[in-house]
Write a protein that holds these residues in place. Structure first.
Motif, PDB file in Angstrom:
ATOM      1  N   PHE A  51       0.841  -1.206   0.000  1.00 24.69           N
ATOM      2  CA  PHE A  51       0.000   0.000   0.000  1.00 24.69           C
ATOM      3  C   PHE A  51       0.876   1.257   0.000  1.00 24.69           C
ATOM      4  CE2 PHE A  51      -2.984   3.140   1.618  1.00 24.69           C
ATOM      5  CZ  PHE A  51      -4.228   2.728   1.158  1.00 24.69           C
ATOM      6  N   VAL A  52       1.881   1.254   0.850  1.00 30.11           N
ATOM      7  CA  VAL A  52       2.720   2.452   0.972  1.00 30.11           C
ATOM      8  C   VAL A  52       3.603   2.628  -0.278  1.00 30.11           C
ATOM      9  CG1 VAL A  52       4.446   3.645   2.385  1.00 30.11           C
ATOM     10  CG2 VAL A  52       2.607   2.376   3.493  1.00 30.11           C
ATOM     11  N   HIS A  53       4.015   1.528  -0.901  1.00 32.33           N
ATOM     12  CA  HIS A  53       4.763   1.670  -2.165  1.00 32.33           C
ATOM     13  C   HIS A  53       3.933   2.444  -3.186  1.00 32.33           C
ATOM     14  CE1 HIS A  53       7.329  -2.077  -1.104  1.00 32.33           C
ATOM     15  NE2 HIS A  53       7.755  -0.985  -0.516  1.00 32.33           N
ATOM     16  N   VAL A  54       2.658   2.116  -3.253  1.00 32.02           N
ATOM     17  CA  VAL A  54       1.799   2.838  -4.198  1.00 32.02           C
ATOM     18  C   VAL A  54       1.693   4.308  -3.781  1.00 32.02           C
ATOM     19  CG1 VAL A  54      -0.498   3.003  -5.214  1.00 32.02           C
ATOM     20  CG2 VAL A  54       0.485   0.754  -4.735  1.00 32.02           C
ATOM     21  N   MET A  55       1.469   4.532  -2.506  1.00 24.64           N
ATOM     22  CA  MET A  55       1.291   5.915  -2.037  1.00 24.64           C
ATOM     23  C   MET A  55       2.526   6.777  -2.305  1.00 24.64           C
ATOM     24  SD  MET A  55      -1.753   6.232  -0.857  1.00 24.64           S
ATOM     25  CE  MET A  55      -2.017   7.430   0.452  1.00 24.64           C
ATOM     26  N   GLU A  56       3.704   6.192  -2.201  1.00 18.84           N
ATOM     27  CA  GLU A  56       4.931   6.992  -2.395  1.00 18.84           C
ATOM     28  C   GLU A  56       5.093   7.412  -3.862  1.00 18.84           C
ATOM     29  OE1 GLU A  56       6.946   7.707   0.468  1.00 18.84           O
ATOM     30  OE2 GLU A  56       7.706   5.800   1.233  1.00 18.84           O
ATOM     31  N   GLN A  57       4.397   6.687  -4.747  1.00 19.72           N
ATOM     32  CA  GLN A  57       4.488   7.037  -6.171  1.00 19.72           C
ATOM     33  C   GLN A  57       3.275   7.834  -6.633  1.00 19.72           C
ATOM     34  OE1 GLN A  57       6.184   3.302  -8.396  1.00 19.72           O
ATOM     35  NE2 GLN A  57       5.358   2.605  -6.457  1.00 19.72           N
ATOM     36  N   TYR A  58       2.347   8.053  -5.729  1.00 11.71           N
ATOM     37  CA  TYR A  58       1.053   8.633  -6.099  1.00 11.71           C
ATOM     38  C   TYR A  58       0.783   9.953  -5.382  1.00 11.71           C
ATOM     39  CZ  TYR A  58      -4.139   8.789  -5.948  1.00 11.71           C
ATOM     40  OH  TYR A  58      -5.462   9.158  -5.999  1.00 11.71           O
ATOM     41  N   LEU A  59       1.118   9.980  -4.095  1.00  9.82           N
ATOM     42  CA  LEU A  59       0.699  11.109  -3.267  1.00  9.82           C
ATOM     43  C   LEU A  59       1.722  12.255  -3.334  1.00  9.82           C
ATOM     44  CD1 LEU A  59      -1.782  11.563  -1.392  1.00  9.82           C
ATOM     45  CD2 LEU A  59      -0.250  11.103   0.514  1.00  9.82           C
ATOM     46  N   LYS A  82      -3.720  15.920  -4.369  1.00  8.99           N
ATOM     47  CA  LYS A  82      -3.695  14.453  -4.452  1.00  8.99           C
ATOM     48  C   LYS A  82      -4.387  13.816  -3.254  1.00  8.99           C
ATOM     49  CE  LYS A  82      -2.037  12.639  -8.218  1.00  8.99           C
ATOM     50  NZ  LYS A  82      -0.756  11.993  -8.427  1.00  8.99           N
ATOM     51  N   LEU A  83      -4.303  14.471  -2.096  1.00 14.37           N
ATOM     52  CA  LEU A  83      -5.017  13.948  -0.925  1.00 14.37           C
ATOM     53  C   LEU A  83      -6.522  13.954  -1.177  1.00 14.37           C
ATOM     54  CD1 LEU A  83      -3.034  15.523   2.063  1.00 14.37           C
ATOM     55  CD2 LEU A  83      -3.539  13.082   1.793  1.00 14.37           C
ATOM     56  N   ILE A  84      -6.982  15.019  -1.814  1.00 19.96           N
ATOM     57  CA  ILE A  84      -8.423  15.101  -2.112  1.00 19.96           C
ATOM     58  C   ILE A  84      -8.810  14.015  -3.126  1.00 19.96           C
ATOM     59  CG2 ILE A  84     -10.233  16.571  -3.081  1.00 19.96           C
ATOM     60  CD1 ILE A  84      -8.514  18.999  -2.024  1.00 19.96           C
ATOM     61  N   GLN A  85      -7.980  13.888  -4.159  1.00 22.30           N
ATOM     62  CA  GLN A  85      -8.251  12.855  -5.184  1.00 22.30           C
ATOM     63  C   GLN A  85      -8.265  11.459  -4.558  1.00 22.30           C
ATOM     64  OE1 GLN A  85      -5.973  13.190  -8.878  1.00 22.30           O
ATOM     65  NE2 GLN A  85      -5.772  10.973  -8.955  1.00 22.30           N
ATOM     66  N   TYR A  86      -7.290  11.229  -3.683  1.00 25.52           N
ATOM     67  CA  TYR A  86      -7.183   9.934  -2.987  1.00 25.52           C
ATOM     68  C   TYR A  86      -8.442   9.686  -2.143  1.00 25.52           C
ATOM     69  CZ  TYR A  86      -5.439   6.960   0.924  1.00 25.52           C
ATOM     70  OH  TYR A  86      -5.279   6.007   1.901  1.00 25.52           O
ATOM     71  N   GLY A  87      -8.846  10.690  -1.383  1.00 21.68           N
ATOM     72  CA  GLY A  87     -10.032  10.540  -0.528  1.00 21.68           C
ATOM     73  C   GLY A  87     -11.279  10.259  -1.346  1.00 21.68           C
ATOM     74  N   ARG A  88     -11.429  11.020  -2.424  1.00 20.20           N
ATOM     75  CA  ARG A  88     -12.661  10.870  -3.222  1.00 20.20           C
ATOM     76  C   ARG A  88     -12.663   9.553  -3.993  1.00 20.20           C
ATOM     77  NH1 ARG A  88     -13.526  16.980  -4.102  1.00 20.20           N
ATOM     78  NH2 ARG A  88     -14.938  17.262  -2.332  1.00 20.20           N
ATOM     79  N   ARG A  89     -11.540   9.271  -4.681  1.00 26.89           N
ATOM     80  CA  ARG A  89     -11.570   8.122  -5.590  1.00 26.89           C
ATOM     81  C   ARG A  89     -11.311   6.794  -4.895  1.00 26.89           C
ATOM     82  NH1 ARG A  89      -8.099   9.368 -10.866  1.00 26.89           N
ATOM     83  NH2 ARG A  89      -8.947  11.368 -11.506  1.00 26.89           N
ATOM     84  N   VAL A  90     -10.369   6.784  -3.946  1.00 28.34           N
ATOM     85  CA  VAL A  90     -10.010   5.499  -3.328  1.00 28.34           C
ATOM     86  C   VAL A  90     -10.986   5.154  -2.212  1.00 28.34           C
ATOM     87  CG1 VAL A  90      -8.219   4.240  -2.056  1.00 28.34           C
ATOM     88  CG2 VAL A  90      -7.587   5.698  -3.991  1.00 28.34           C
ATOM     89  N   TRP A  91     -11.372   6.160  -1.433  1.00 31.55           N
ATOM     90  CA  TRP A  91     -12.238   5.880  -0.282  1.00 31.55           C
ATOM     91  C   TRP A  91     -13.689   6.279  -0.517  1.00 31.55           C
ATOM     92  CZ3 TRP A  91     -10.532   2.583   3.150  1.00 31.55           C
ATOM     93  CH2 TRP A  91      -9.149   2.474   3.372  1.00 31.55           C
ATOM     94  N   GLY A  92     -13.965   6.903  -1.658  1.00 32.27           N
ATOM     95  CA  GLY A  92     -15.346   7.283  -1.972  1.00 32.27           C
ATOM     96  C   GLY A  92     -15.923   8.317  -1.025  1.00 32.27           C
ATOM     97  N   ILE A  93     -15.077   9.215  -0.499  1.00 27.61           N
ATOM     98  CA  ILE A  93     -15.573  10.235   0.442  1.00 27.61           C
ATOM     99  C   ILE A  93     -16.224  11.362  -0.374  1.00 27.61           C
ATOM    100  CG2 ILE A  93     -14.888  11.873   2.240  1.00 27.61           C
ATOM    101  CD1 ILE A  93     -12.340   9.950   2.563  1.00 27.61           C
ATOM    102  N   GLN A  94     -17.483  11.626  -0.098  1.00 24.88           N
ATOM    103  CA  GLN A  94     -18.257  12.526  -0.958  1.00 24.88           C
ATOM    104  C   GLN A  94     -18.356  13.960  -0.444  1.00 24.88           C
ATOM    105  OE1 GLN A  94     -19.069  11.520  -3.827  1.00 24.88           O
ATOM    106  NE2 GLN A  94     -18.814   9.317  -3.570  1.00 24.88           N
ATOM    107  N   ASP A  95     -17.896  14.221   0.768  1.00 27.50           N
ATOM    108  CA  ASP A  95     -18.104  15.544   1.365  1.00 27.50           C
ATOM    109  C   ASP A  95     -17.716  16.677   0.402  1.00 27.50           C
ATOM    110  OD1 ASP A  95     -18.229  16.184   4.721  1.00 27.50           O
ATOM    111  OD2 ASP A  95     -17.940  17.822   3.279  1.00 27.50           O
ATOM    112  N   ALA A  96     -18.511  17.722   0.371  1.00 23.96           N
ATOM    113  CA  ALA A  96     -18.229  18.837  -0.545  1.00 23.96           C
ATOM    114  C   ALA A  96     -17.035  19.663  -0.066  1.00 23.96           C
ATOM    115  CB  ALA A  96     -19.462  19.723  -0.666  1.00 23.96           C
TER     116      ALA A  96
END
Ligand code: NZQ
Ligand code: ZN
Length: 384
Positions: free
Chosen positions: A194-202, A301-315
């Protein structure tokens, strides 16, 4: 998108019973050194499968690589490999055995004075003895990359090198070999991948939508499968999916053309050196702290991660970030990896030396080179 070269020649042989294919993968006209760790492969029958498959081959064995493999042990193996005139290495075990094998294979062809220079001075690896791998622990991605991490405890160092010369010629990845992993190693593997992906993504966007979605696919798959393997450690499909995720997480594909940040790993390695914590246990502490500390720099990227990976919908984007960090923490904790130093009774004051050592060696780190000694100290305090 940044320029990149993608080169991954490792042949992956994936699935049940595939160790029997070894004779198709290794030539007989050479001496083979089988390298191994502390004995797990004897207990779970992998060693017997290897020996059956390689009947009639000329094999020597070298046992004893520790988790976080030690330089001195590698030097012993180098001496033995020279004596035996080894022409091919077969690593059987987890990432530690494989990393040690890569270092040995490179050291045998190294024409400088001291092979430690490969790690400490970045001395170039011009060639290496060829090697193959039978992987029994999904975590590092070492089975399909050119990286190795070696520790030298007498000097309190844990250092990495990378070279295409040490990429395995093949890796046999049989998920059945992993059902004997205990909960701790299983969880470590999930968190490491998981963290390997995050280090290349976040980091920040350079217009790489495909790589982003590939990264998100791996993260979401790990999130989906982790509870399955916890509920039933013998679930073959869950084991298989974790294994393929871990390989994809660090076979360099998702890293093509993107901006990377290996801060969590660098700080984590220092914590392993100081306290002997498992690699992934350090990552579970450091990543959430890095996310908090670098919240502004990594905002989009944190926002993208929250929305796309965790499906967090908050405006409200700030709430999305808060929830994304919280969900990451809960995921690590529920997999089995605590996210605080206090869980291991490590006072933060004892860790601060890591900031001095790391910044002294590497200068400023992070995708914007804005993480120096003070910032690393602050990150460690957030992990207290
Ligand atoms: O030594 P044995 O007896 O084989 O037991 C091992 C070891 O005690 C055991 N194990 C392995 N397969 C098993 C098993 N036990 C039961 N059933 C099985 N099927 O698990 C223990 C841990 O093994 P280890 O190889 O140390 O774990 P891992 O694969 O997580 O490797 C960790 C090392 O890789 C480095 C880490 O820093 C650490 O030194 N990394 C390497 C990377 C790379 N080459 O790309 C990247 C990573 O970020 C990481 O830094
Ligand atoms: Zn790692």
């Amino acid at each position: 998108m940044k320029n990149f070269i993608f080169y991954n020649p490792t042949k992956i042989v994936f699935g049940k019973g595939q160790i029997a294919r070894l004779p198709e993968l290794i030539l007989k006209n050479q001496k083979i050194m089988m390298t191994a760790g502390g004995g797990s492969i004897q207990k779970n029958g992998v060693y017997d499968q290897v020996m059956r498959a390689l009947e009639g081959y000329d094999i020597v064995e070298f046992w004893g690589f520790q988790p976080n493999p030690e330089y001195e042990t590698c030097m012993e193996a180098i001496r033995k490999a020279k004596e035996e005139k080894v022409g091919f290495f077969l690593s059987v075990g987890g990432g530690s055995v494989l990393d040690a094998t890569k270092f040995i294979a490179a050291s045998l062809c190294f024409d400088g004075e001291d092979p430690w220079d490969i790690l400490s001075k970045g001395a170039p690896v011009q060639s290496a003895v060829p090697l193959g791998c039978i992987l029994t622990l999904p975590a590092t991605g070492s089975e399909s990359n050119g990286n190795a991490v070696i520790s030298r405890r007498e000097r309190n160092q844990k250092l990495a090198f990378s070279s295409p010369e040490v990429m395995p010629r093949f890796s046999i990845i049989d998920p059945e070999t992993t059902v004997t992993l205990d909960a701790r190693q299983t969880s470590n593997g999930i968190v490491d991948a998981f963290v390997h992906v995050m280090e290349q993504y976040l980091t920040y966007d350079v217009n790489t939508p495909l790589q982003d979605r590939q990264a998100e696919a791996i993260l979401q798959t790990l999130i989906e499968v982790a509870p399955q393997v916890k509920a039933d450690p013998k679930d073959y499909d869950a084991r298989a999916n974790i294994m393929w995720c871990a390989t994809q997480a660090l076979n360099t594909l998702i890293g093509c053309g993107v901006v990377q940040d290996w801060t969590t790993h660098m700080i984590g390695h220092e914590l392993t050196v100081l306290f002997g914590l498992d690699h992934a246990r350090t990552l579970a502490i450091v990543l959430p702290a890095v996310m908090r500390h670098q919240r502004v720099q990594k905002r989009d990227k944190l926002i993208q991660y929250g929305r796309r990976v965790w499906g967090i919908q908050d405006a409200d984007p700030e709430k999305v970030i808060d929830a994304a960090i919280e969900k990451t923490i809960r995921f690590f904790e529920s997999a089995g990896n605590p996210t605080k130093l206090s869980a291991y009774d490590i006072p933060v004051a004892d860790c601060l030396i890591a900031a001095e050592r790391l910044s002294g060696r590497e200068g400023k780190i992070g995708e914007r080179q804005d993480i120096g000694r003070e910032e690393i100290e602050a990150i460690l305090r957030l992990g207290a």
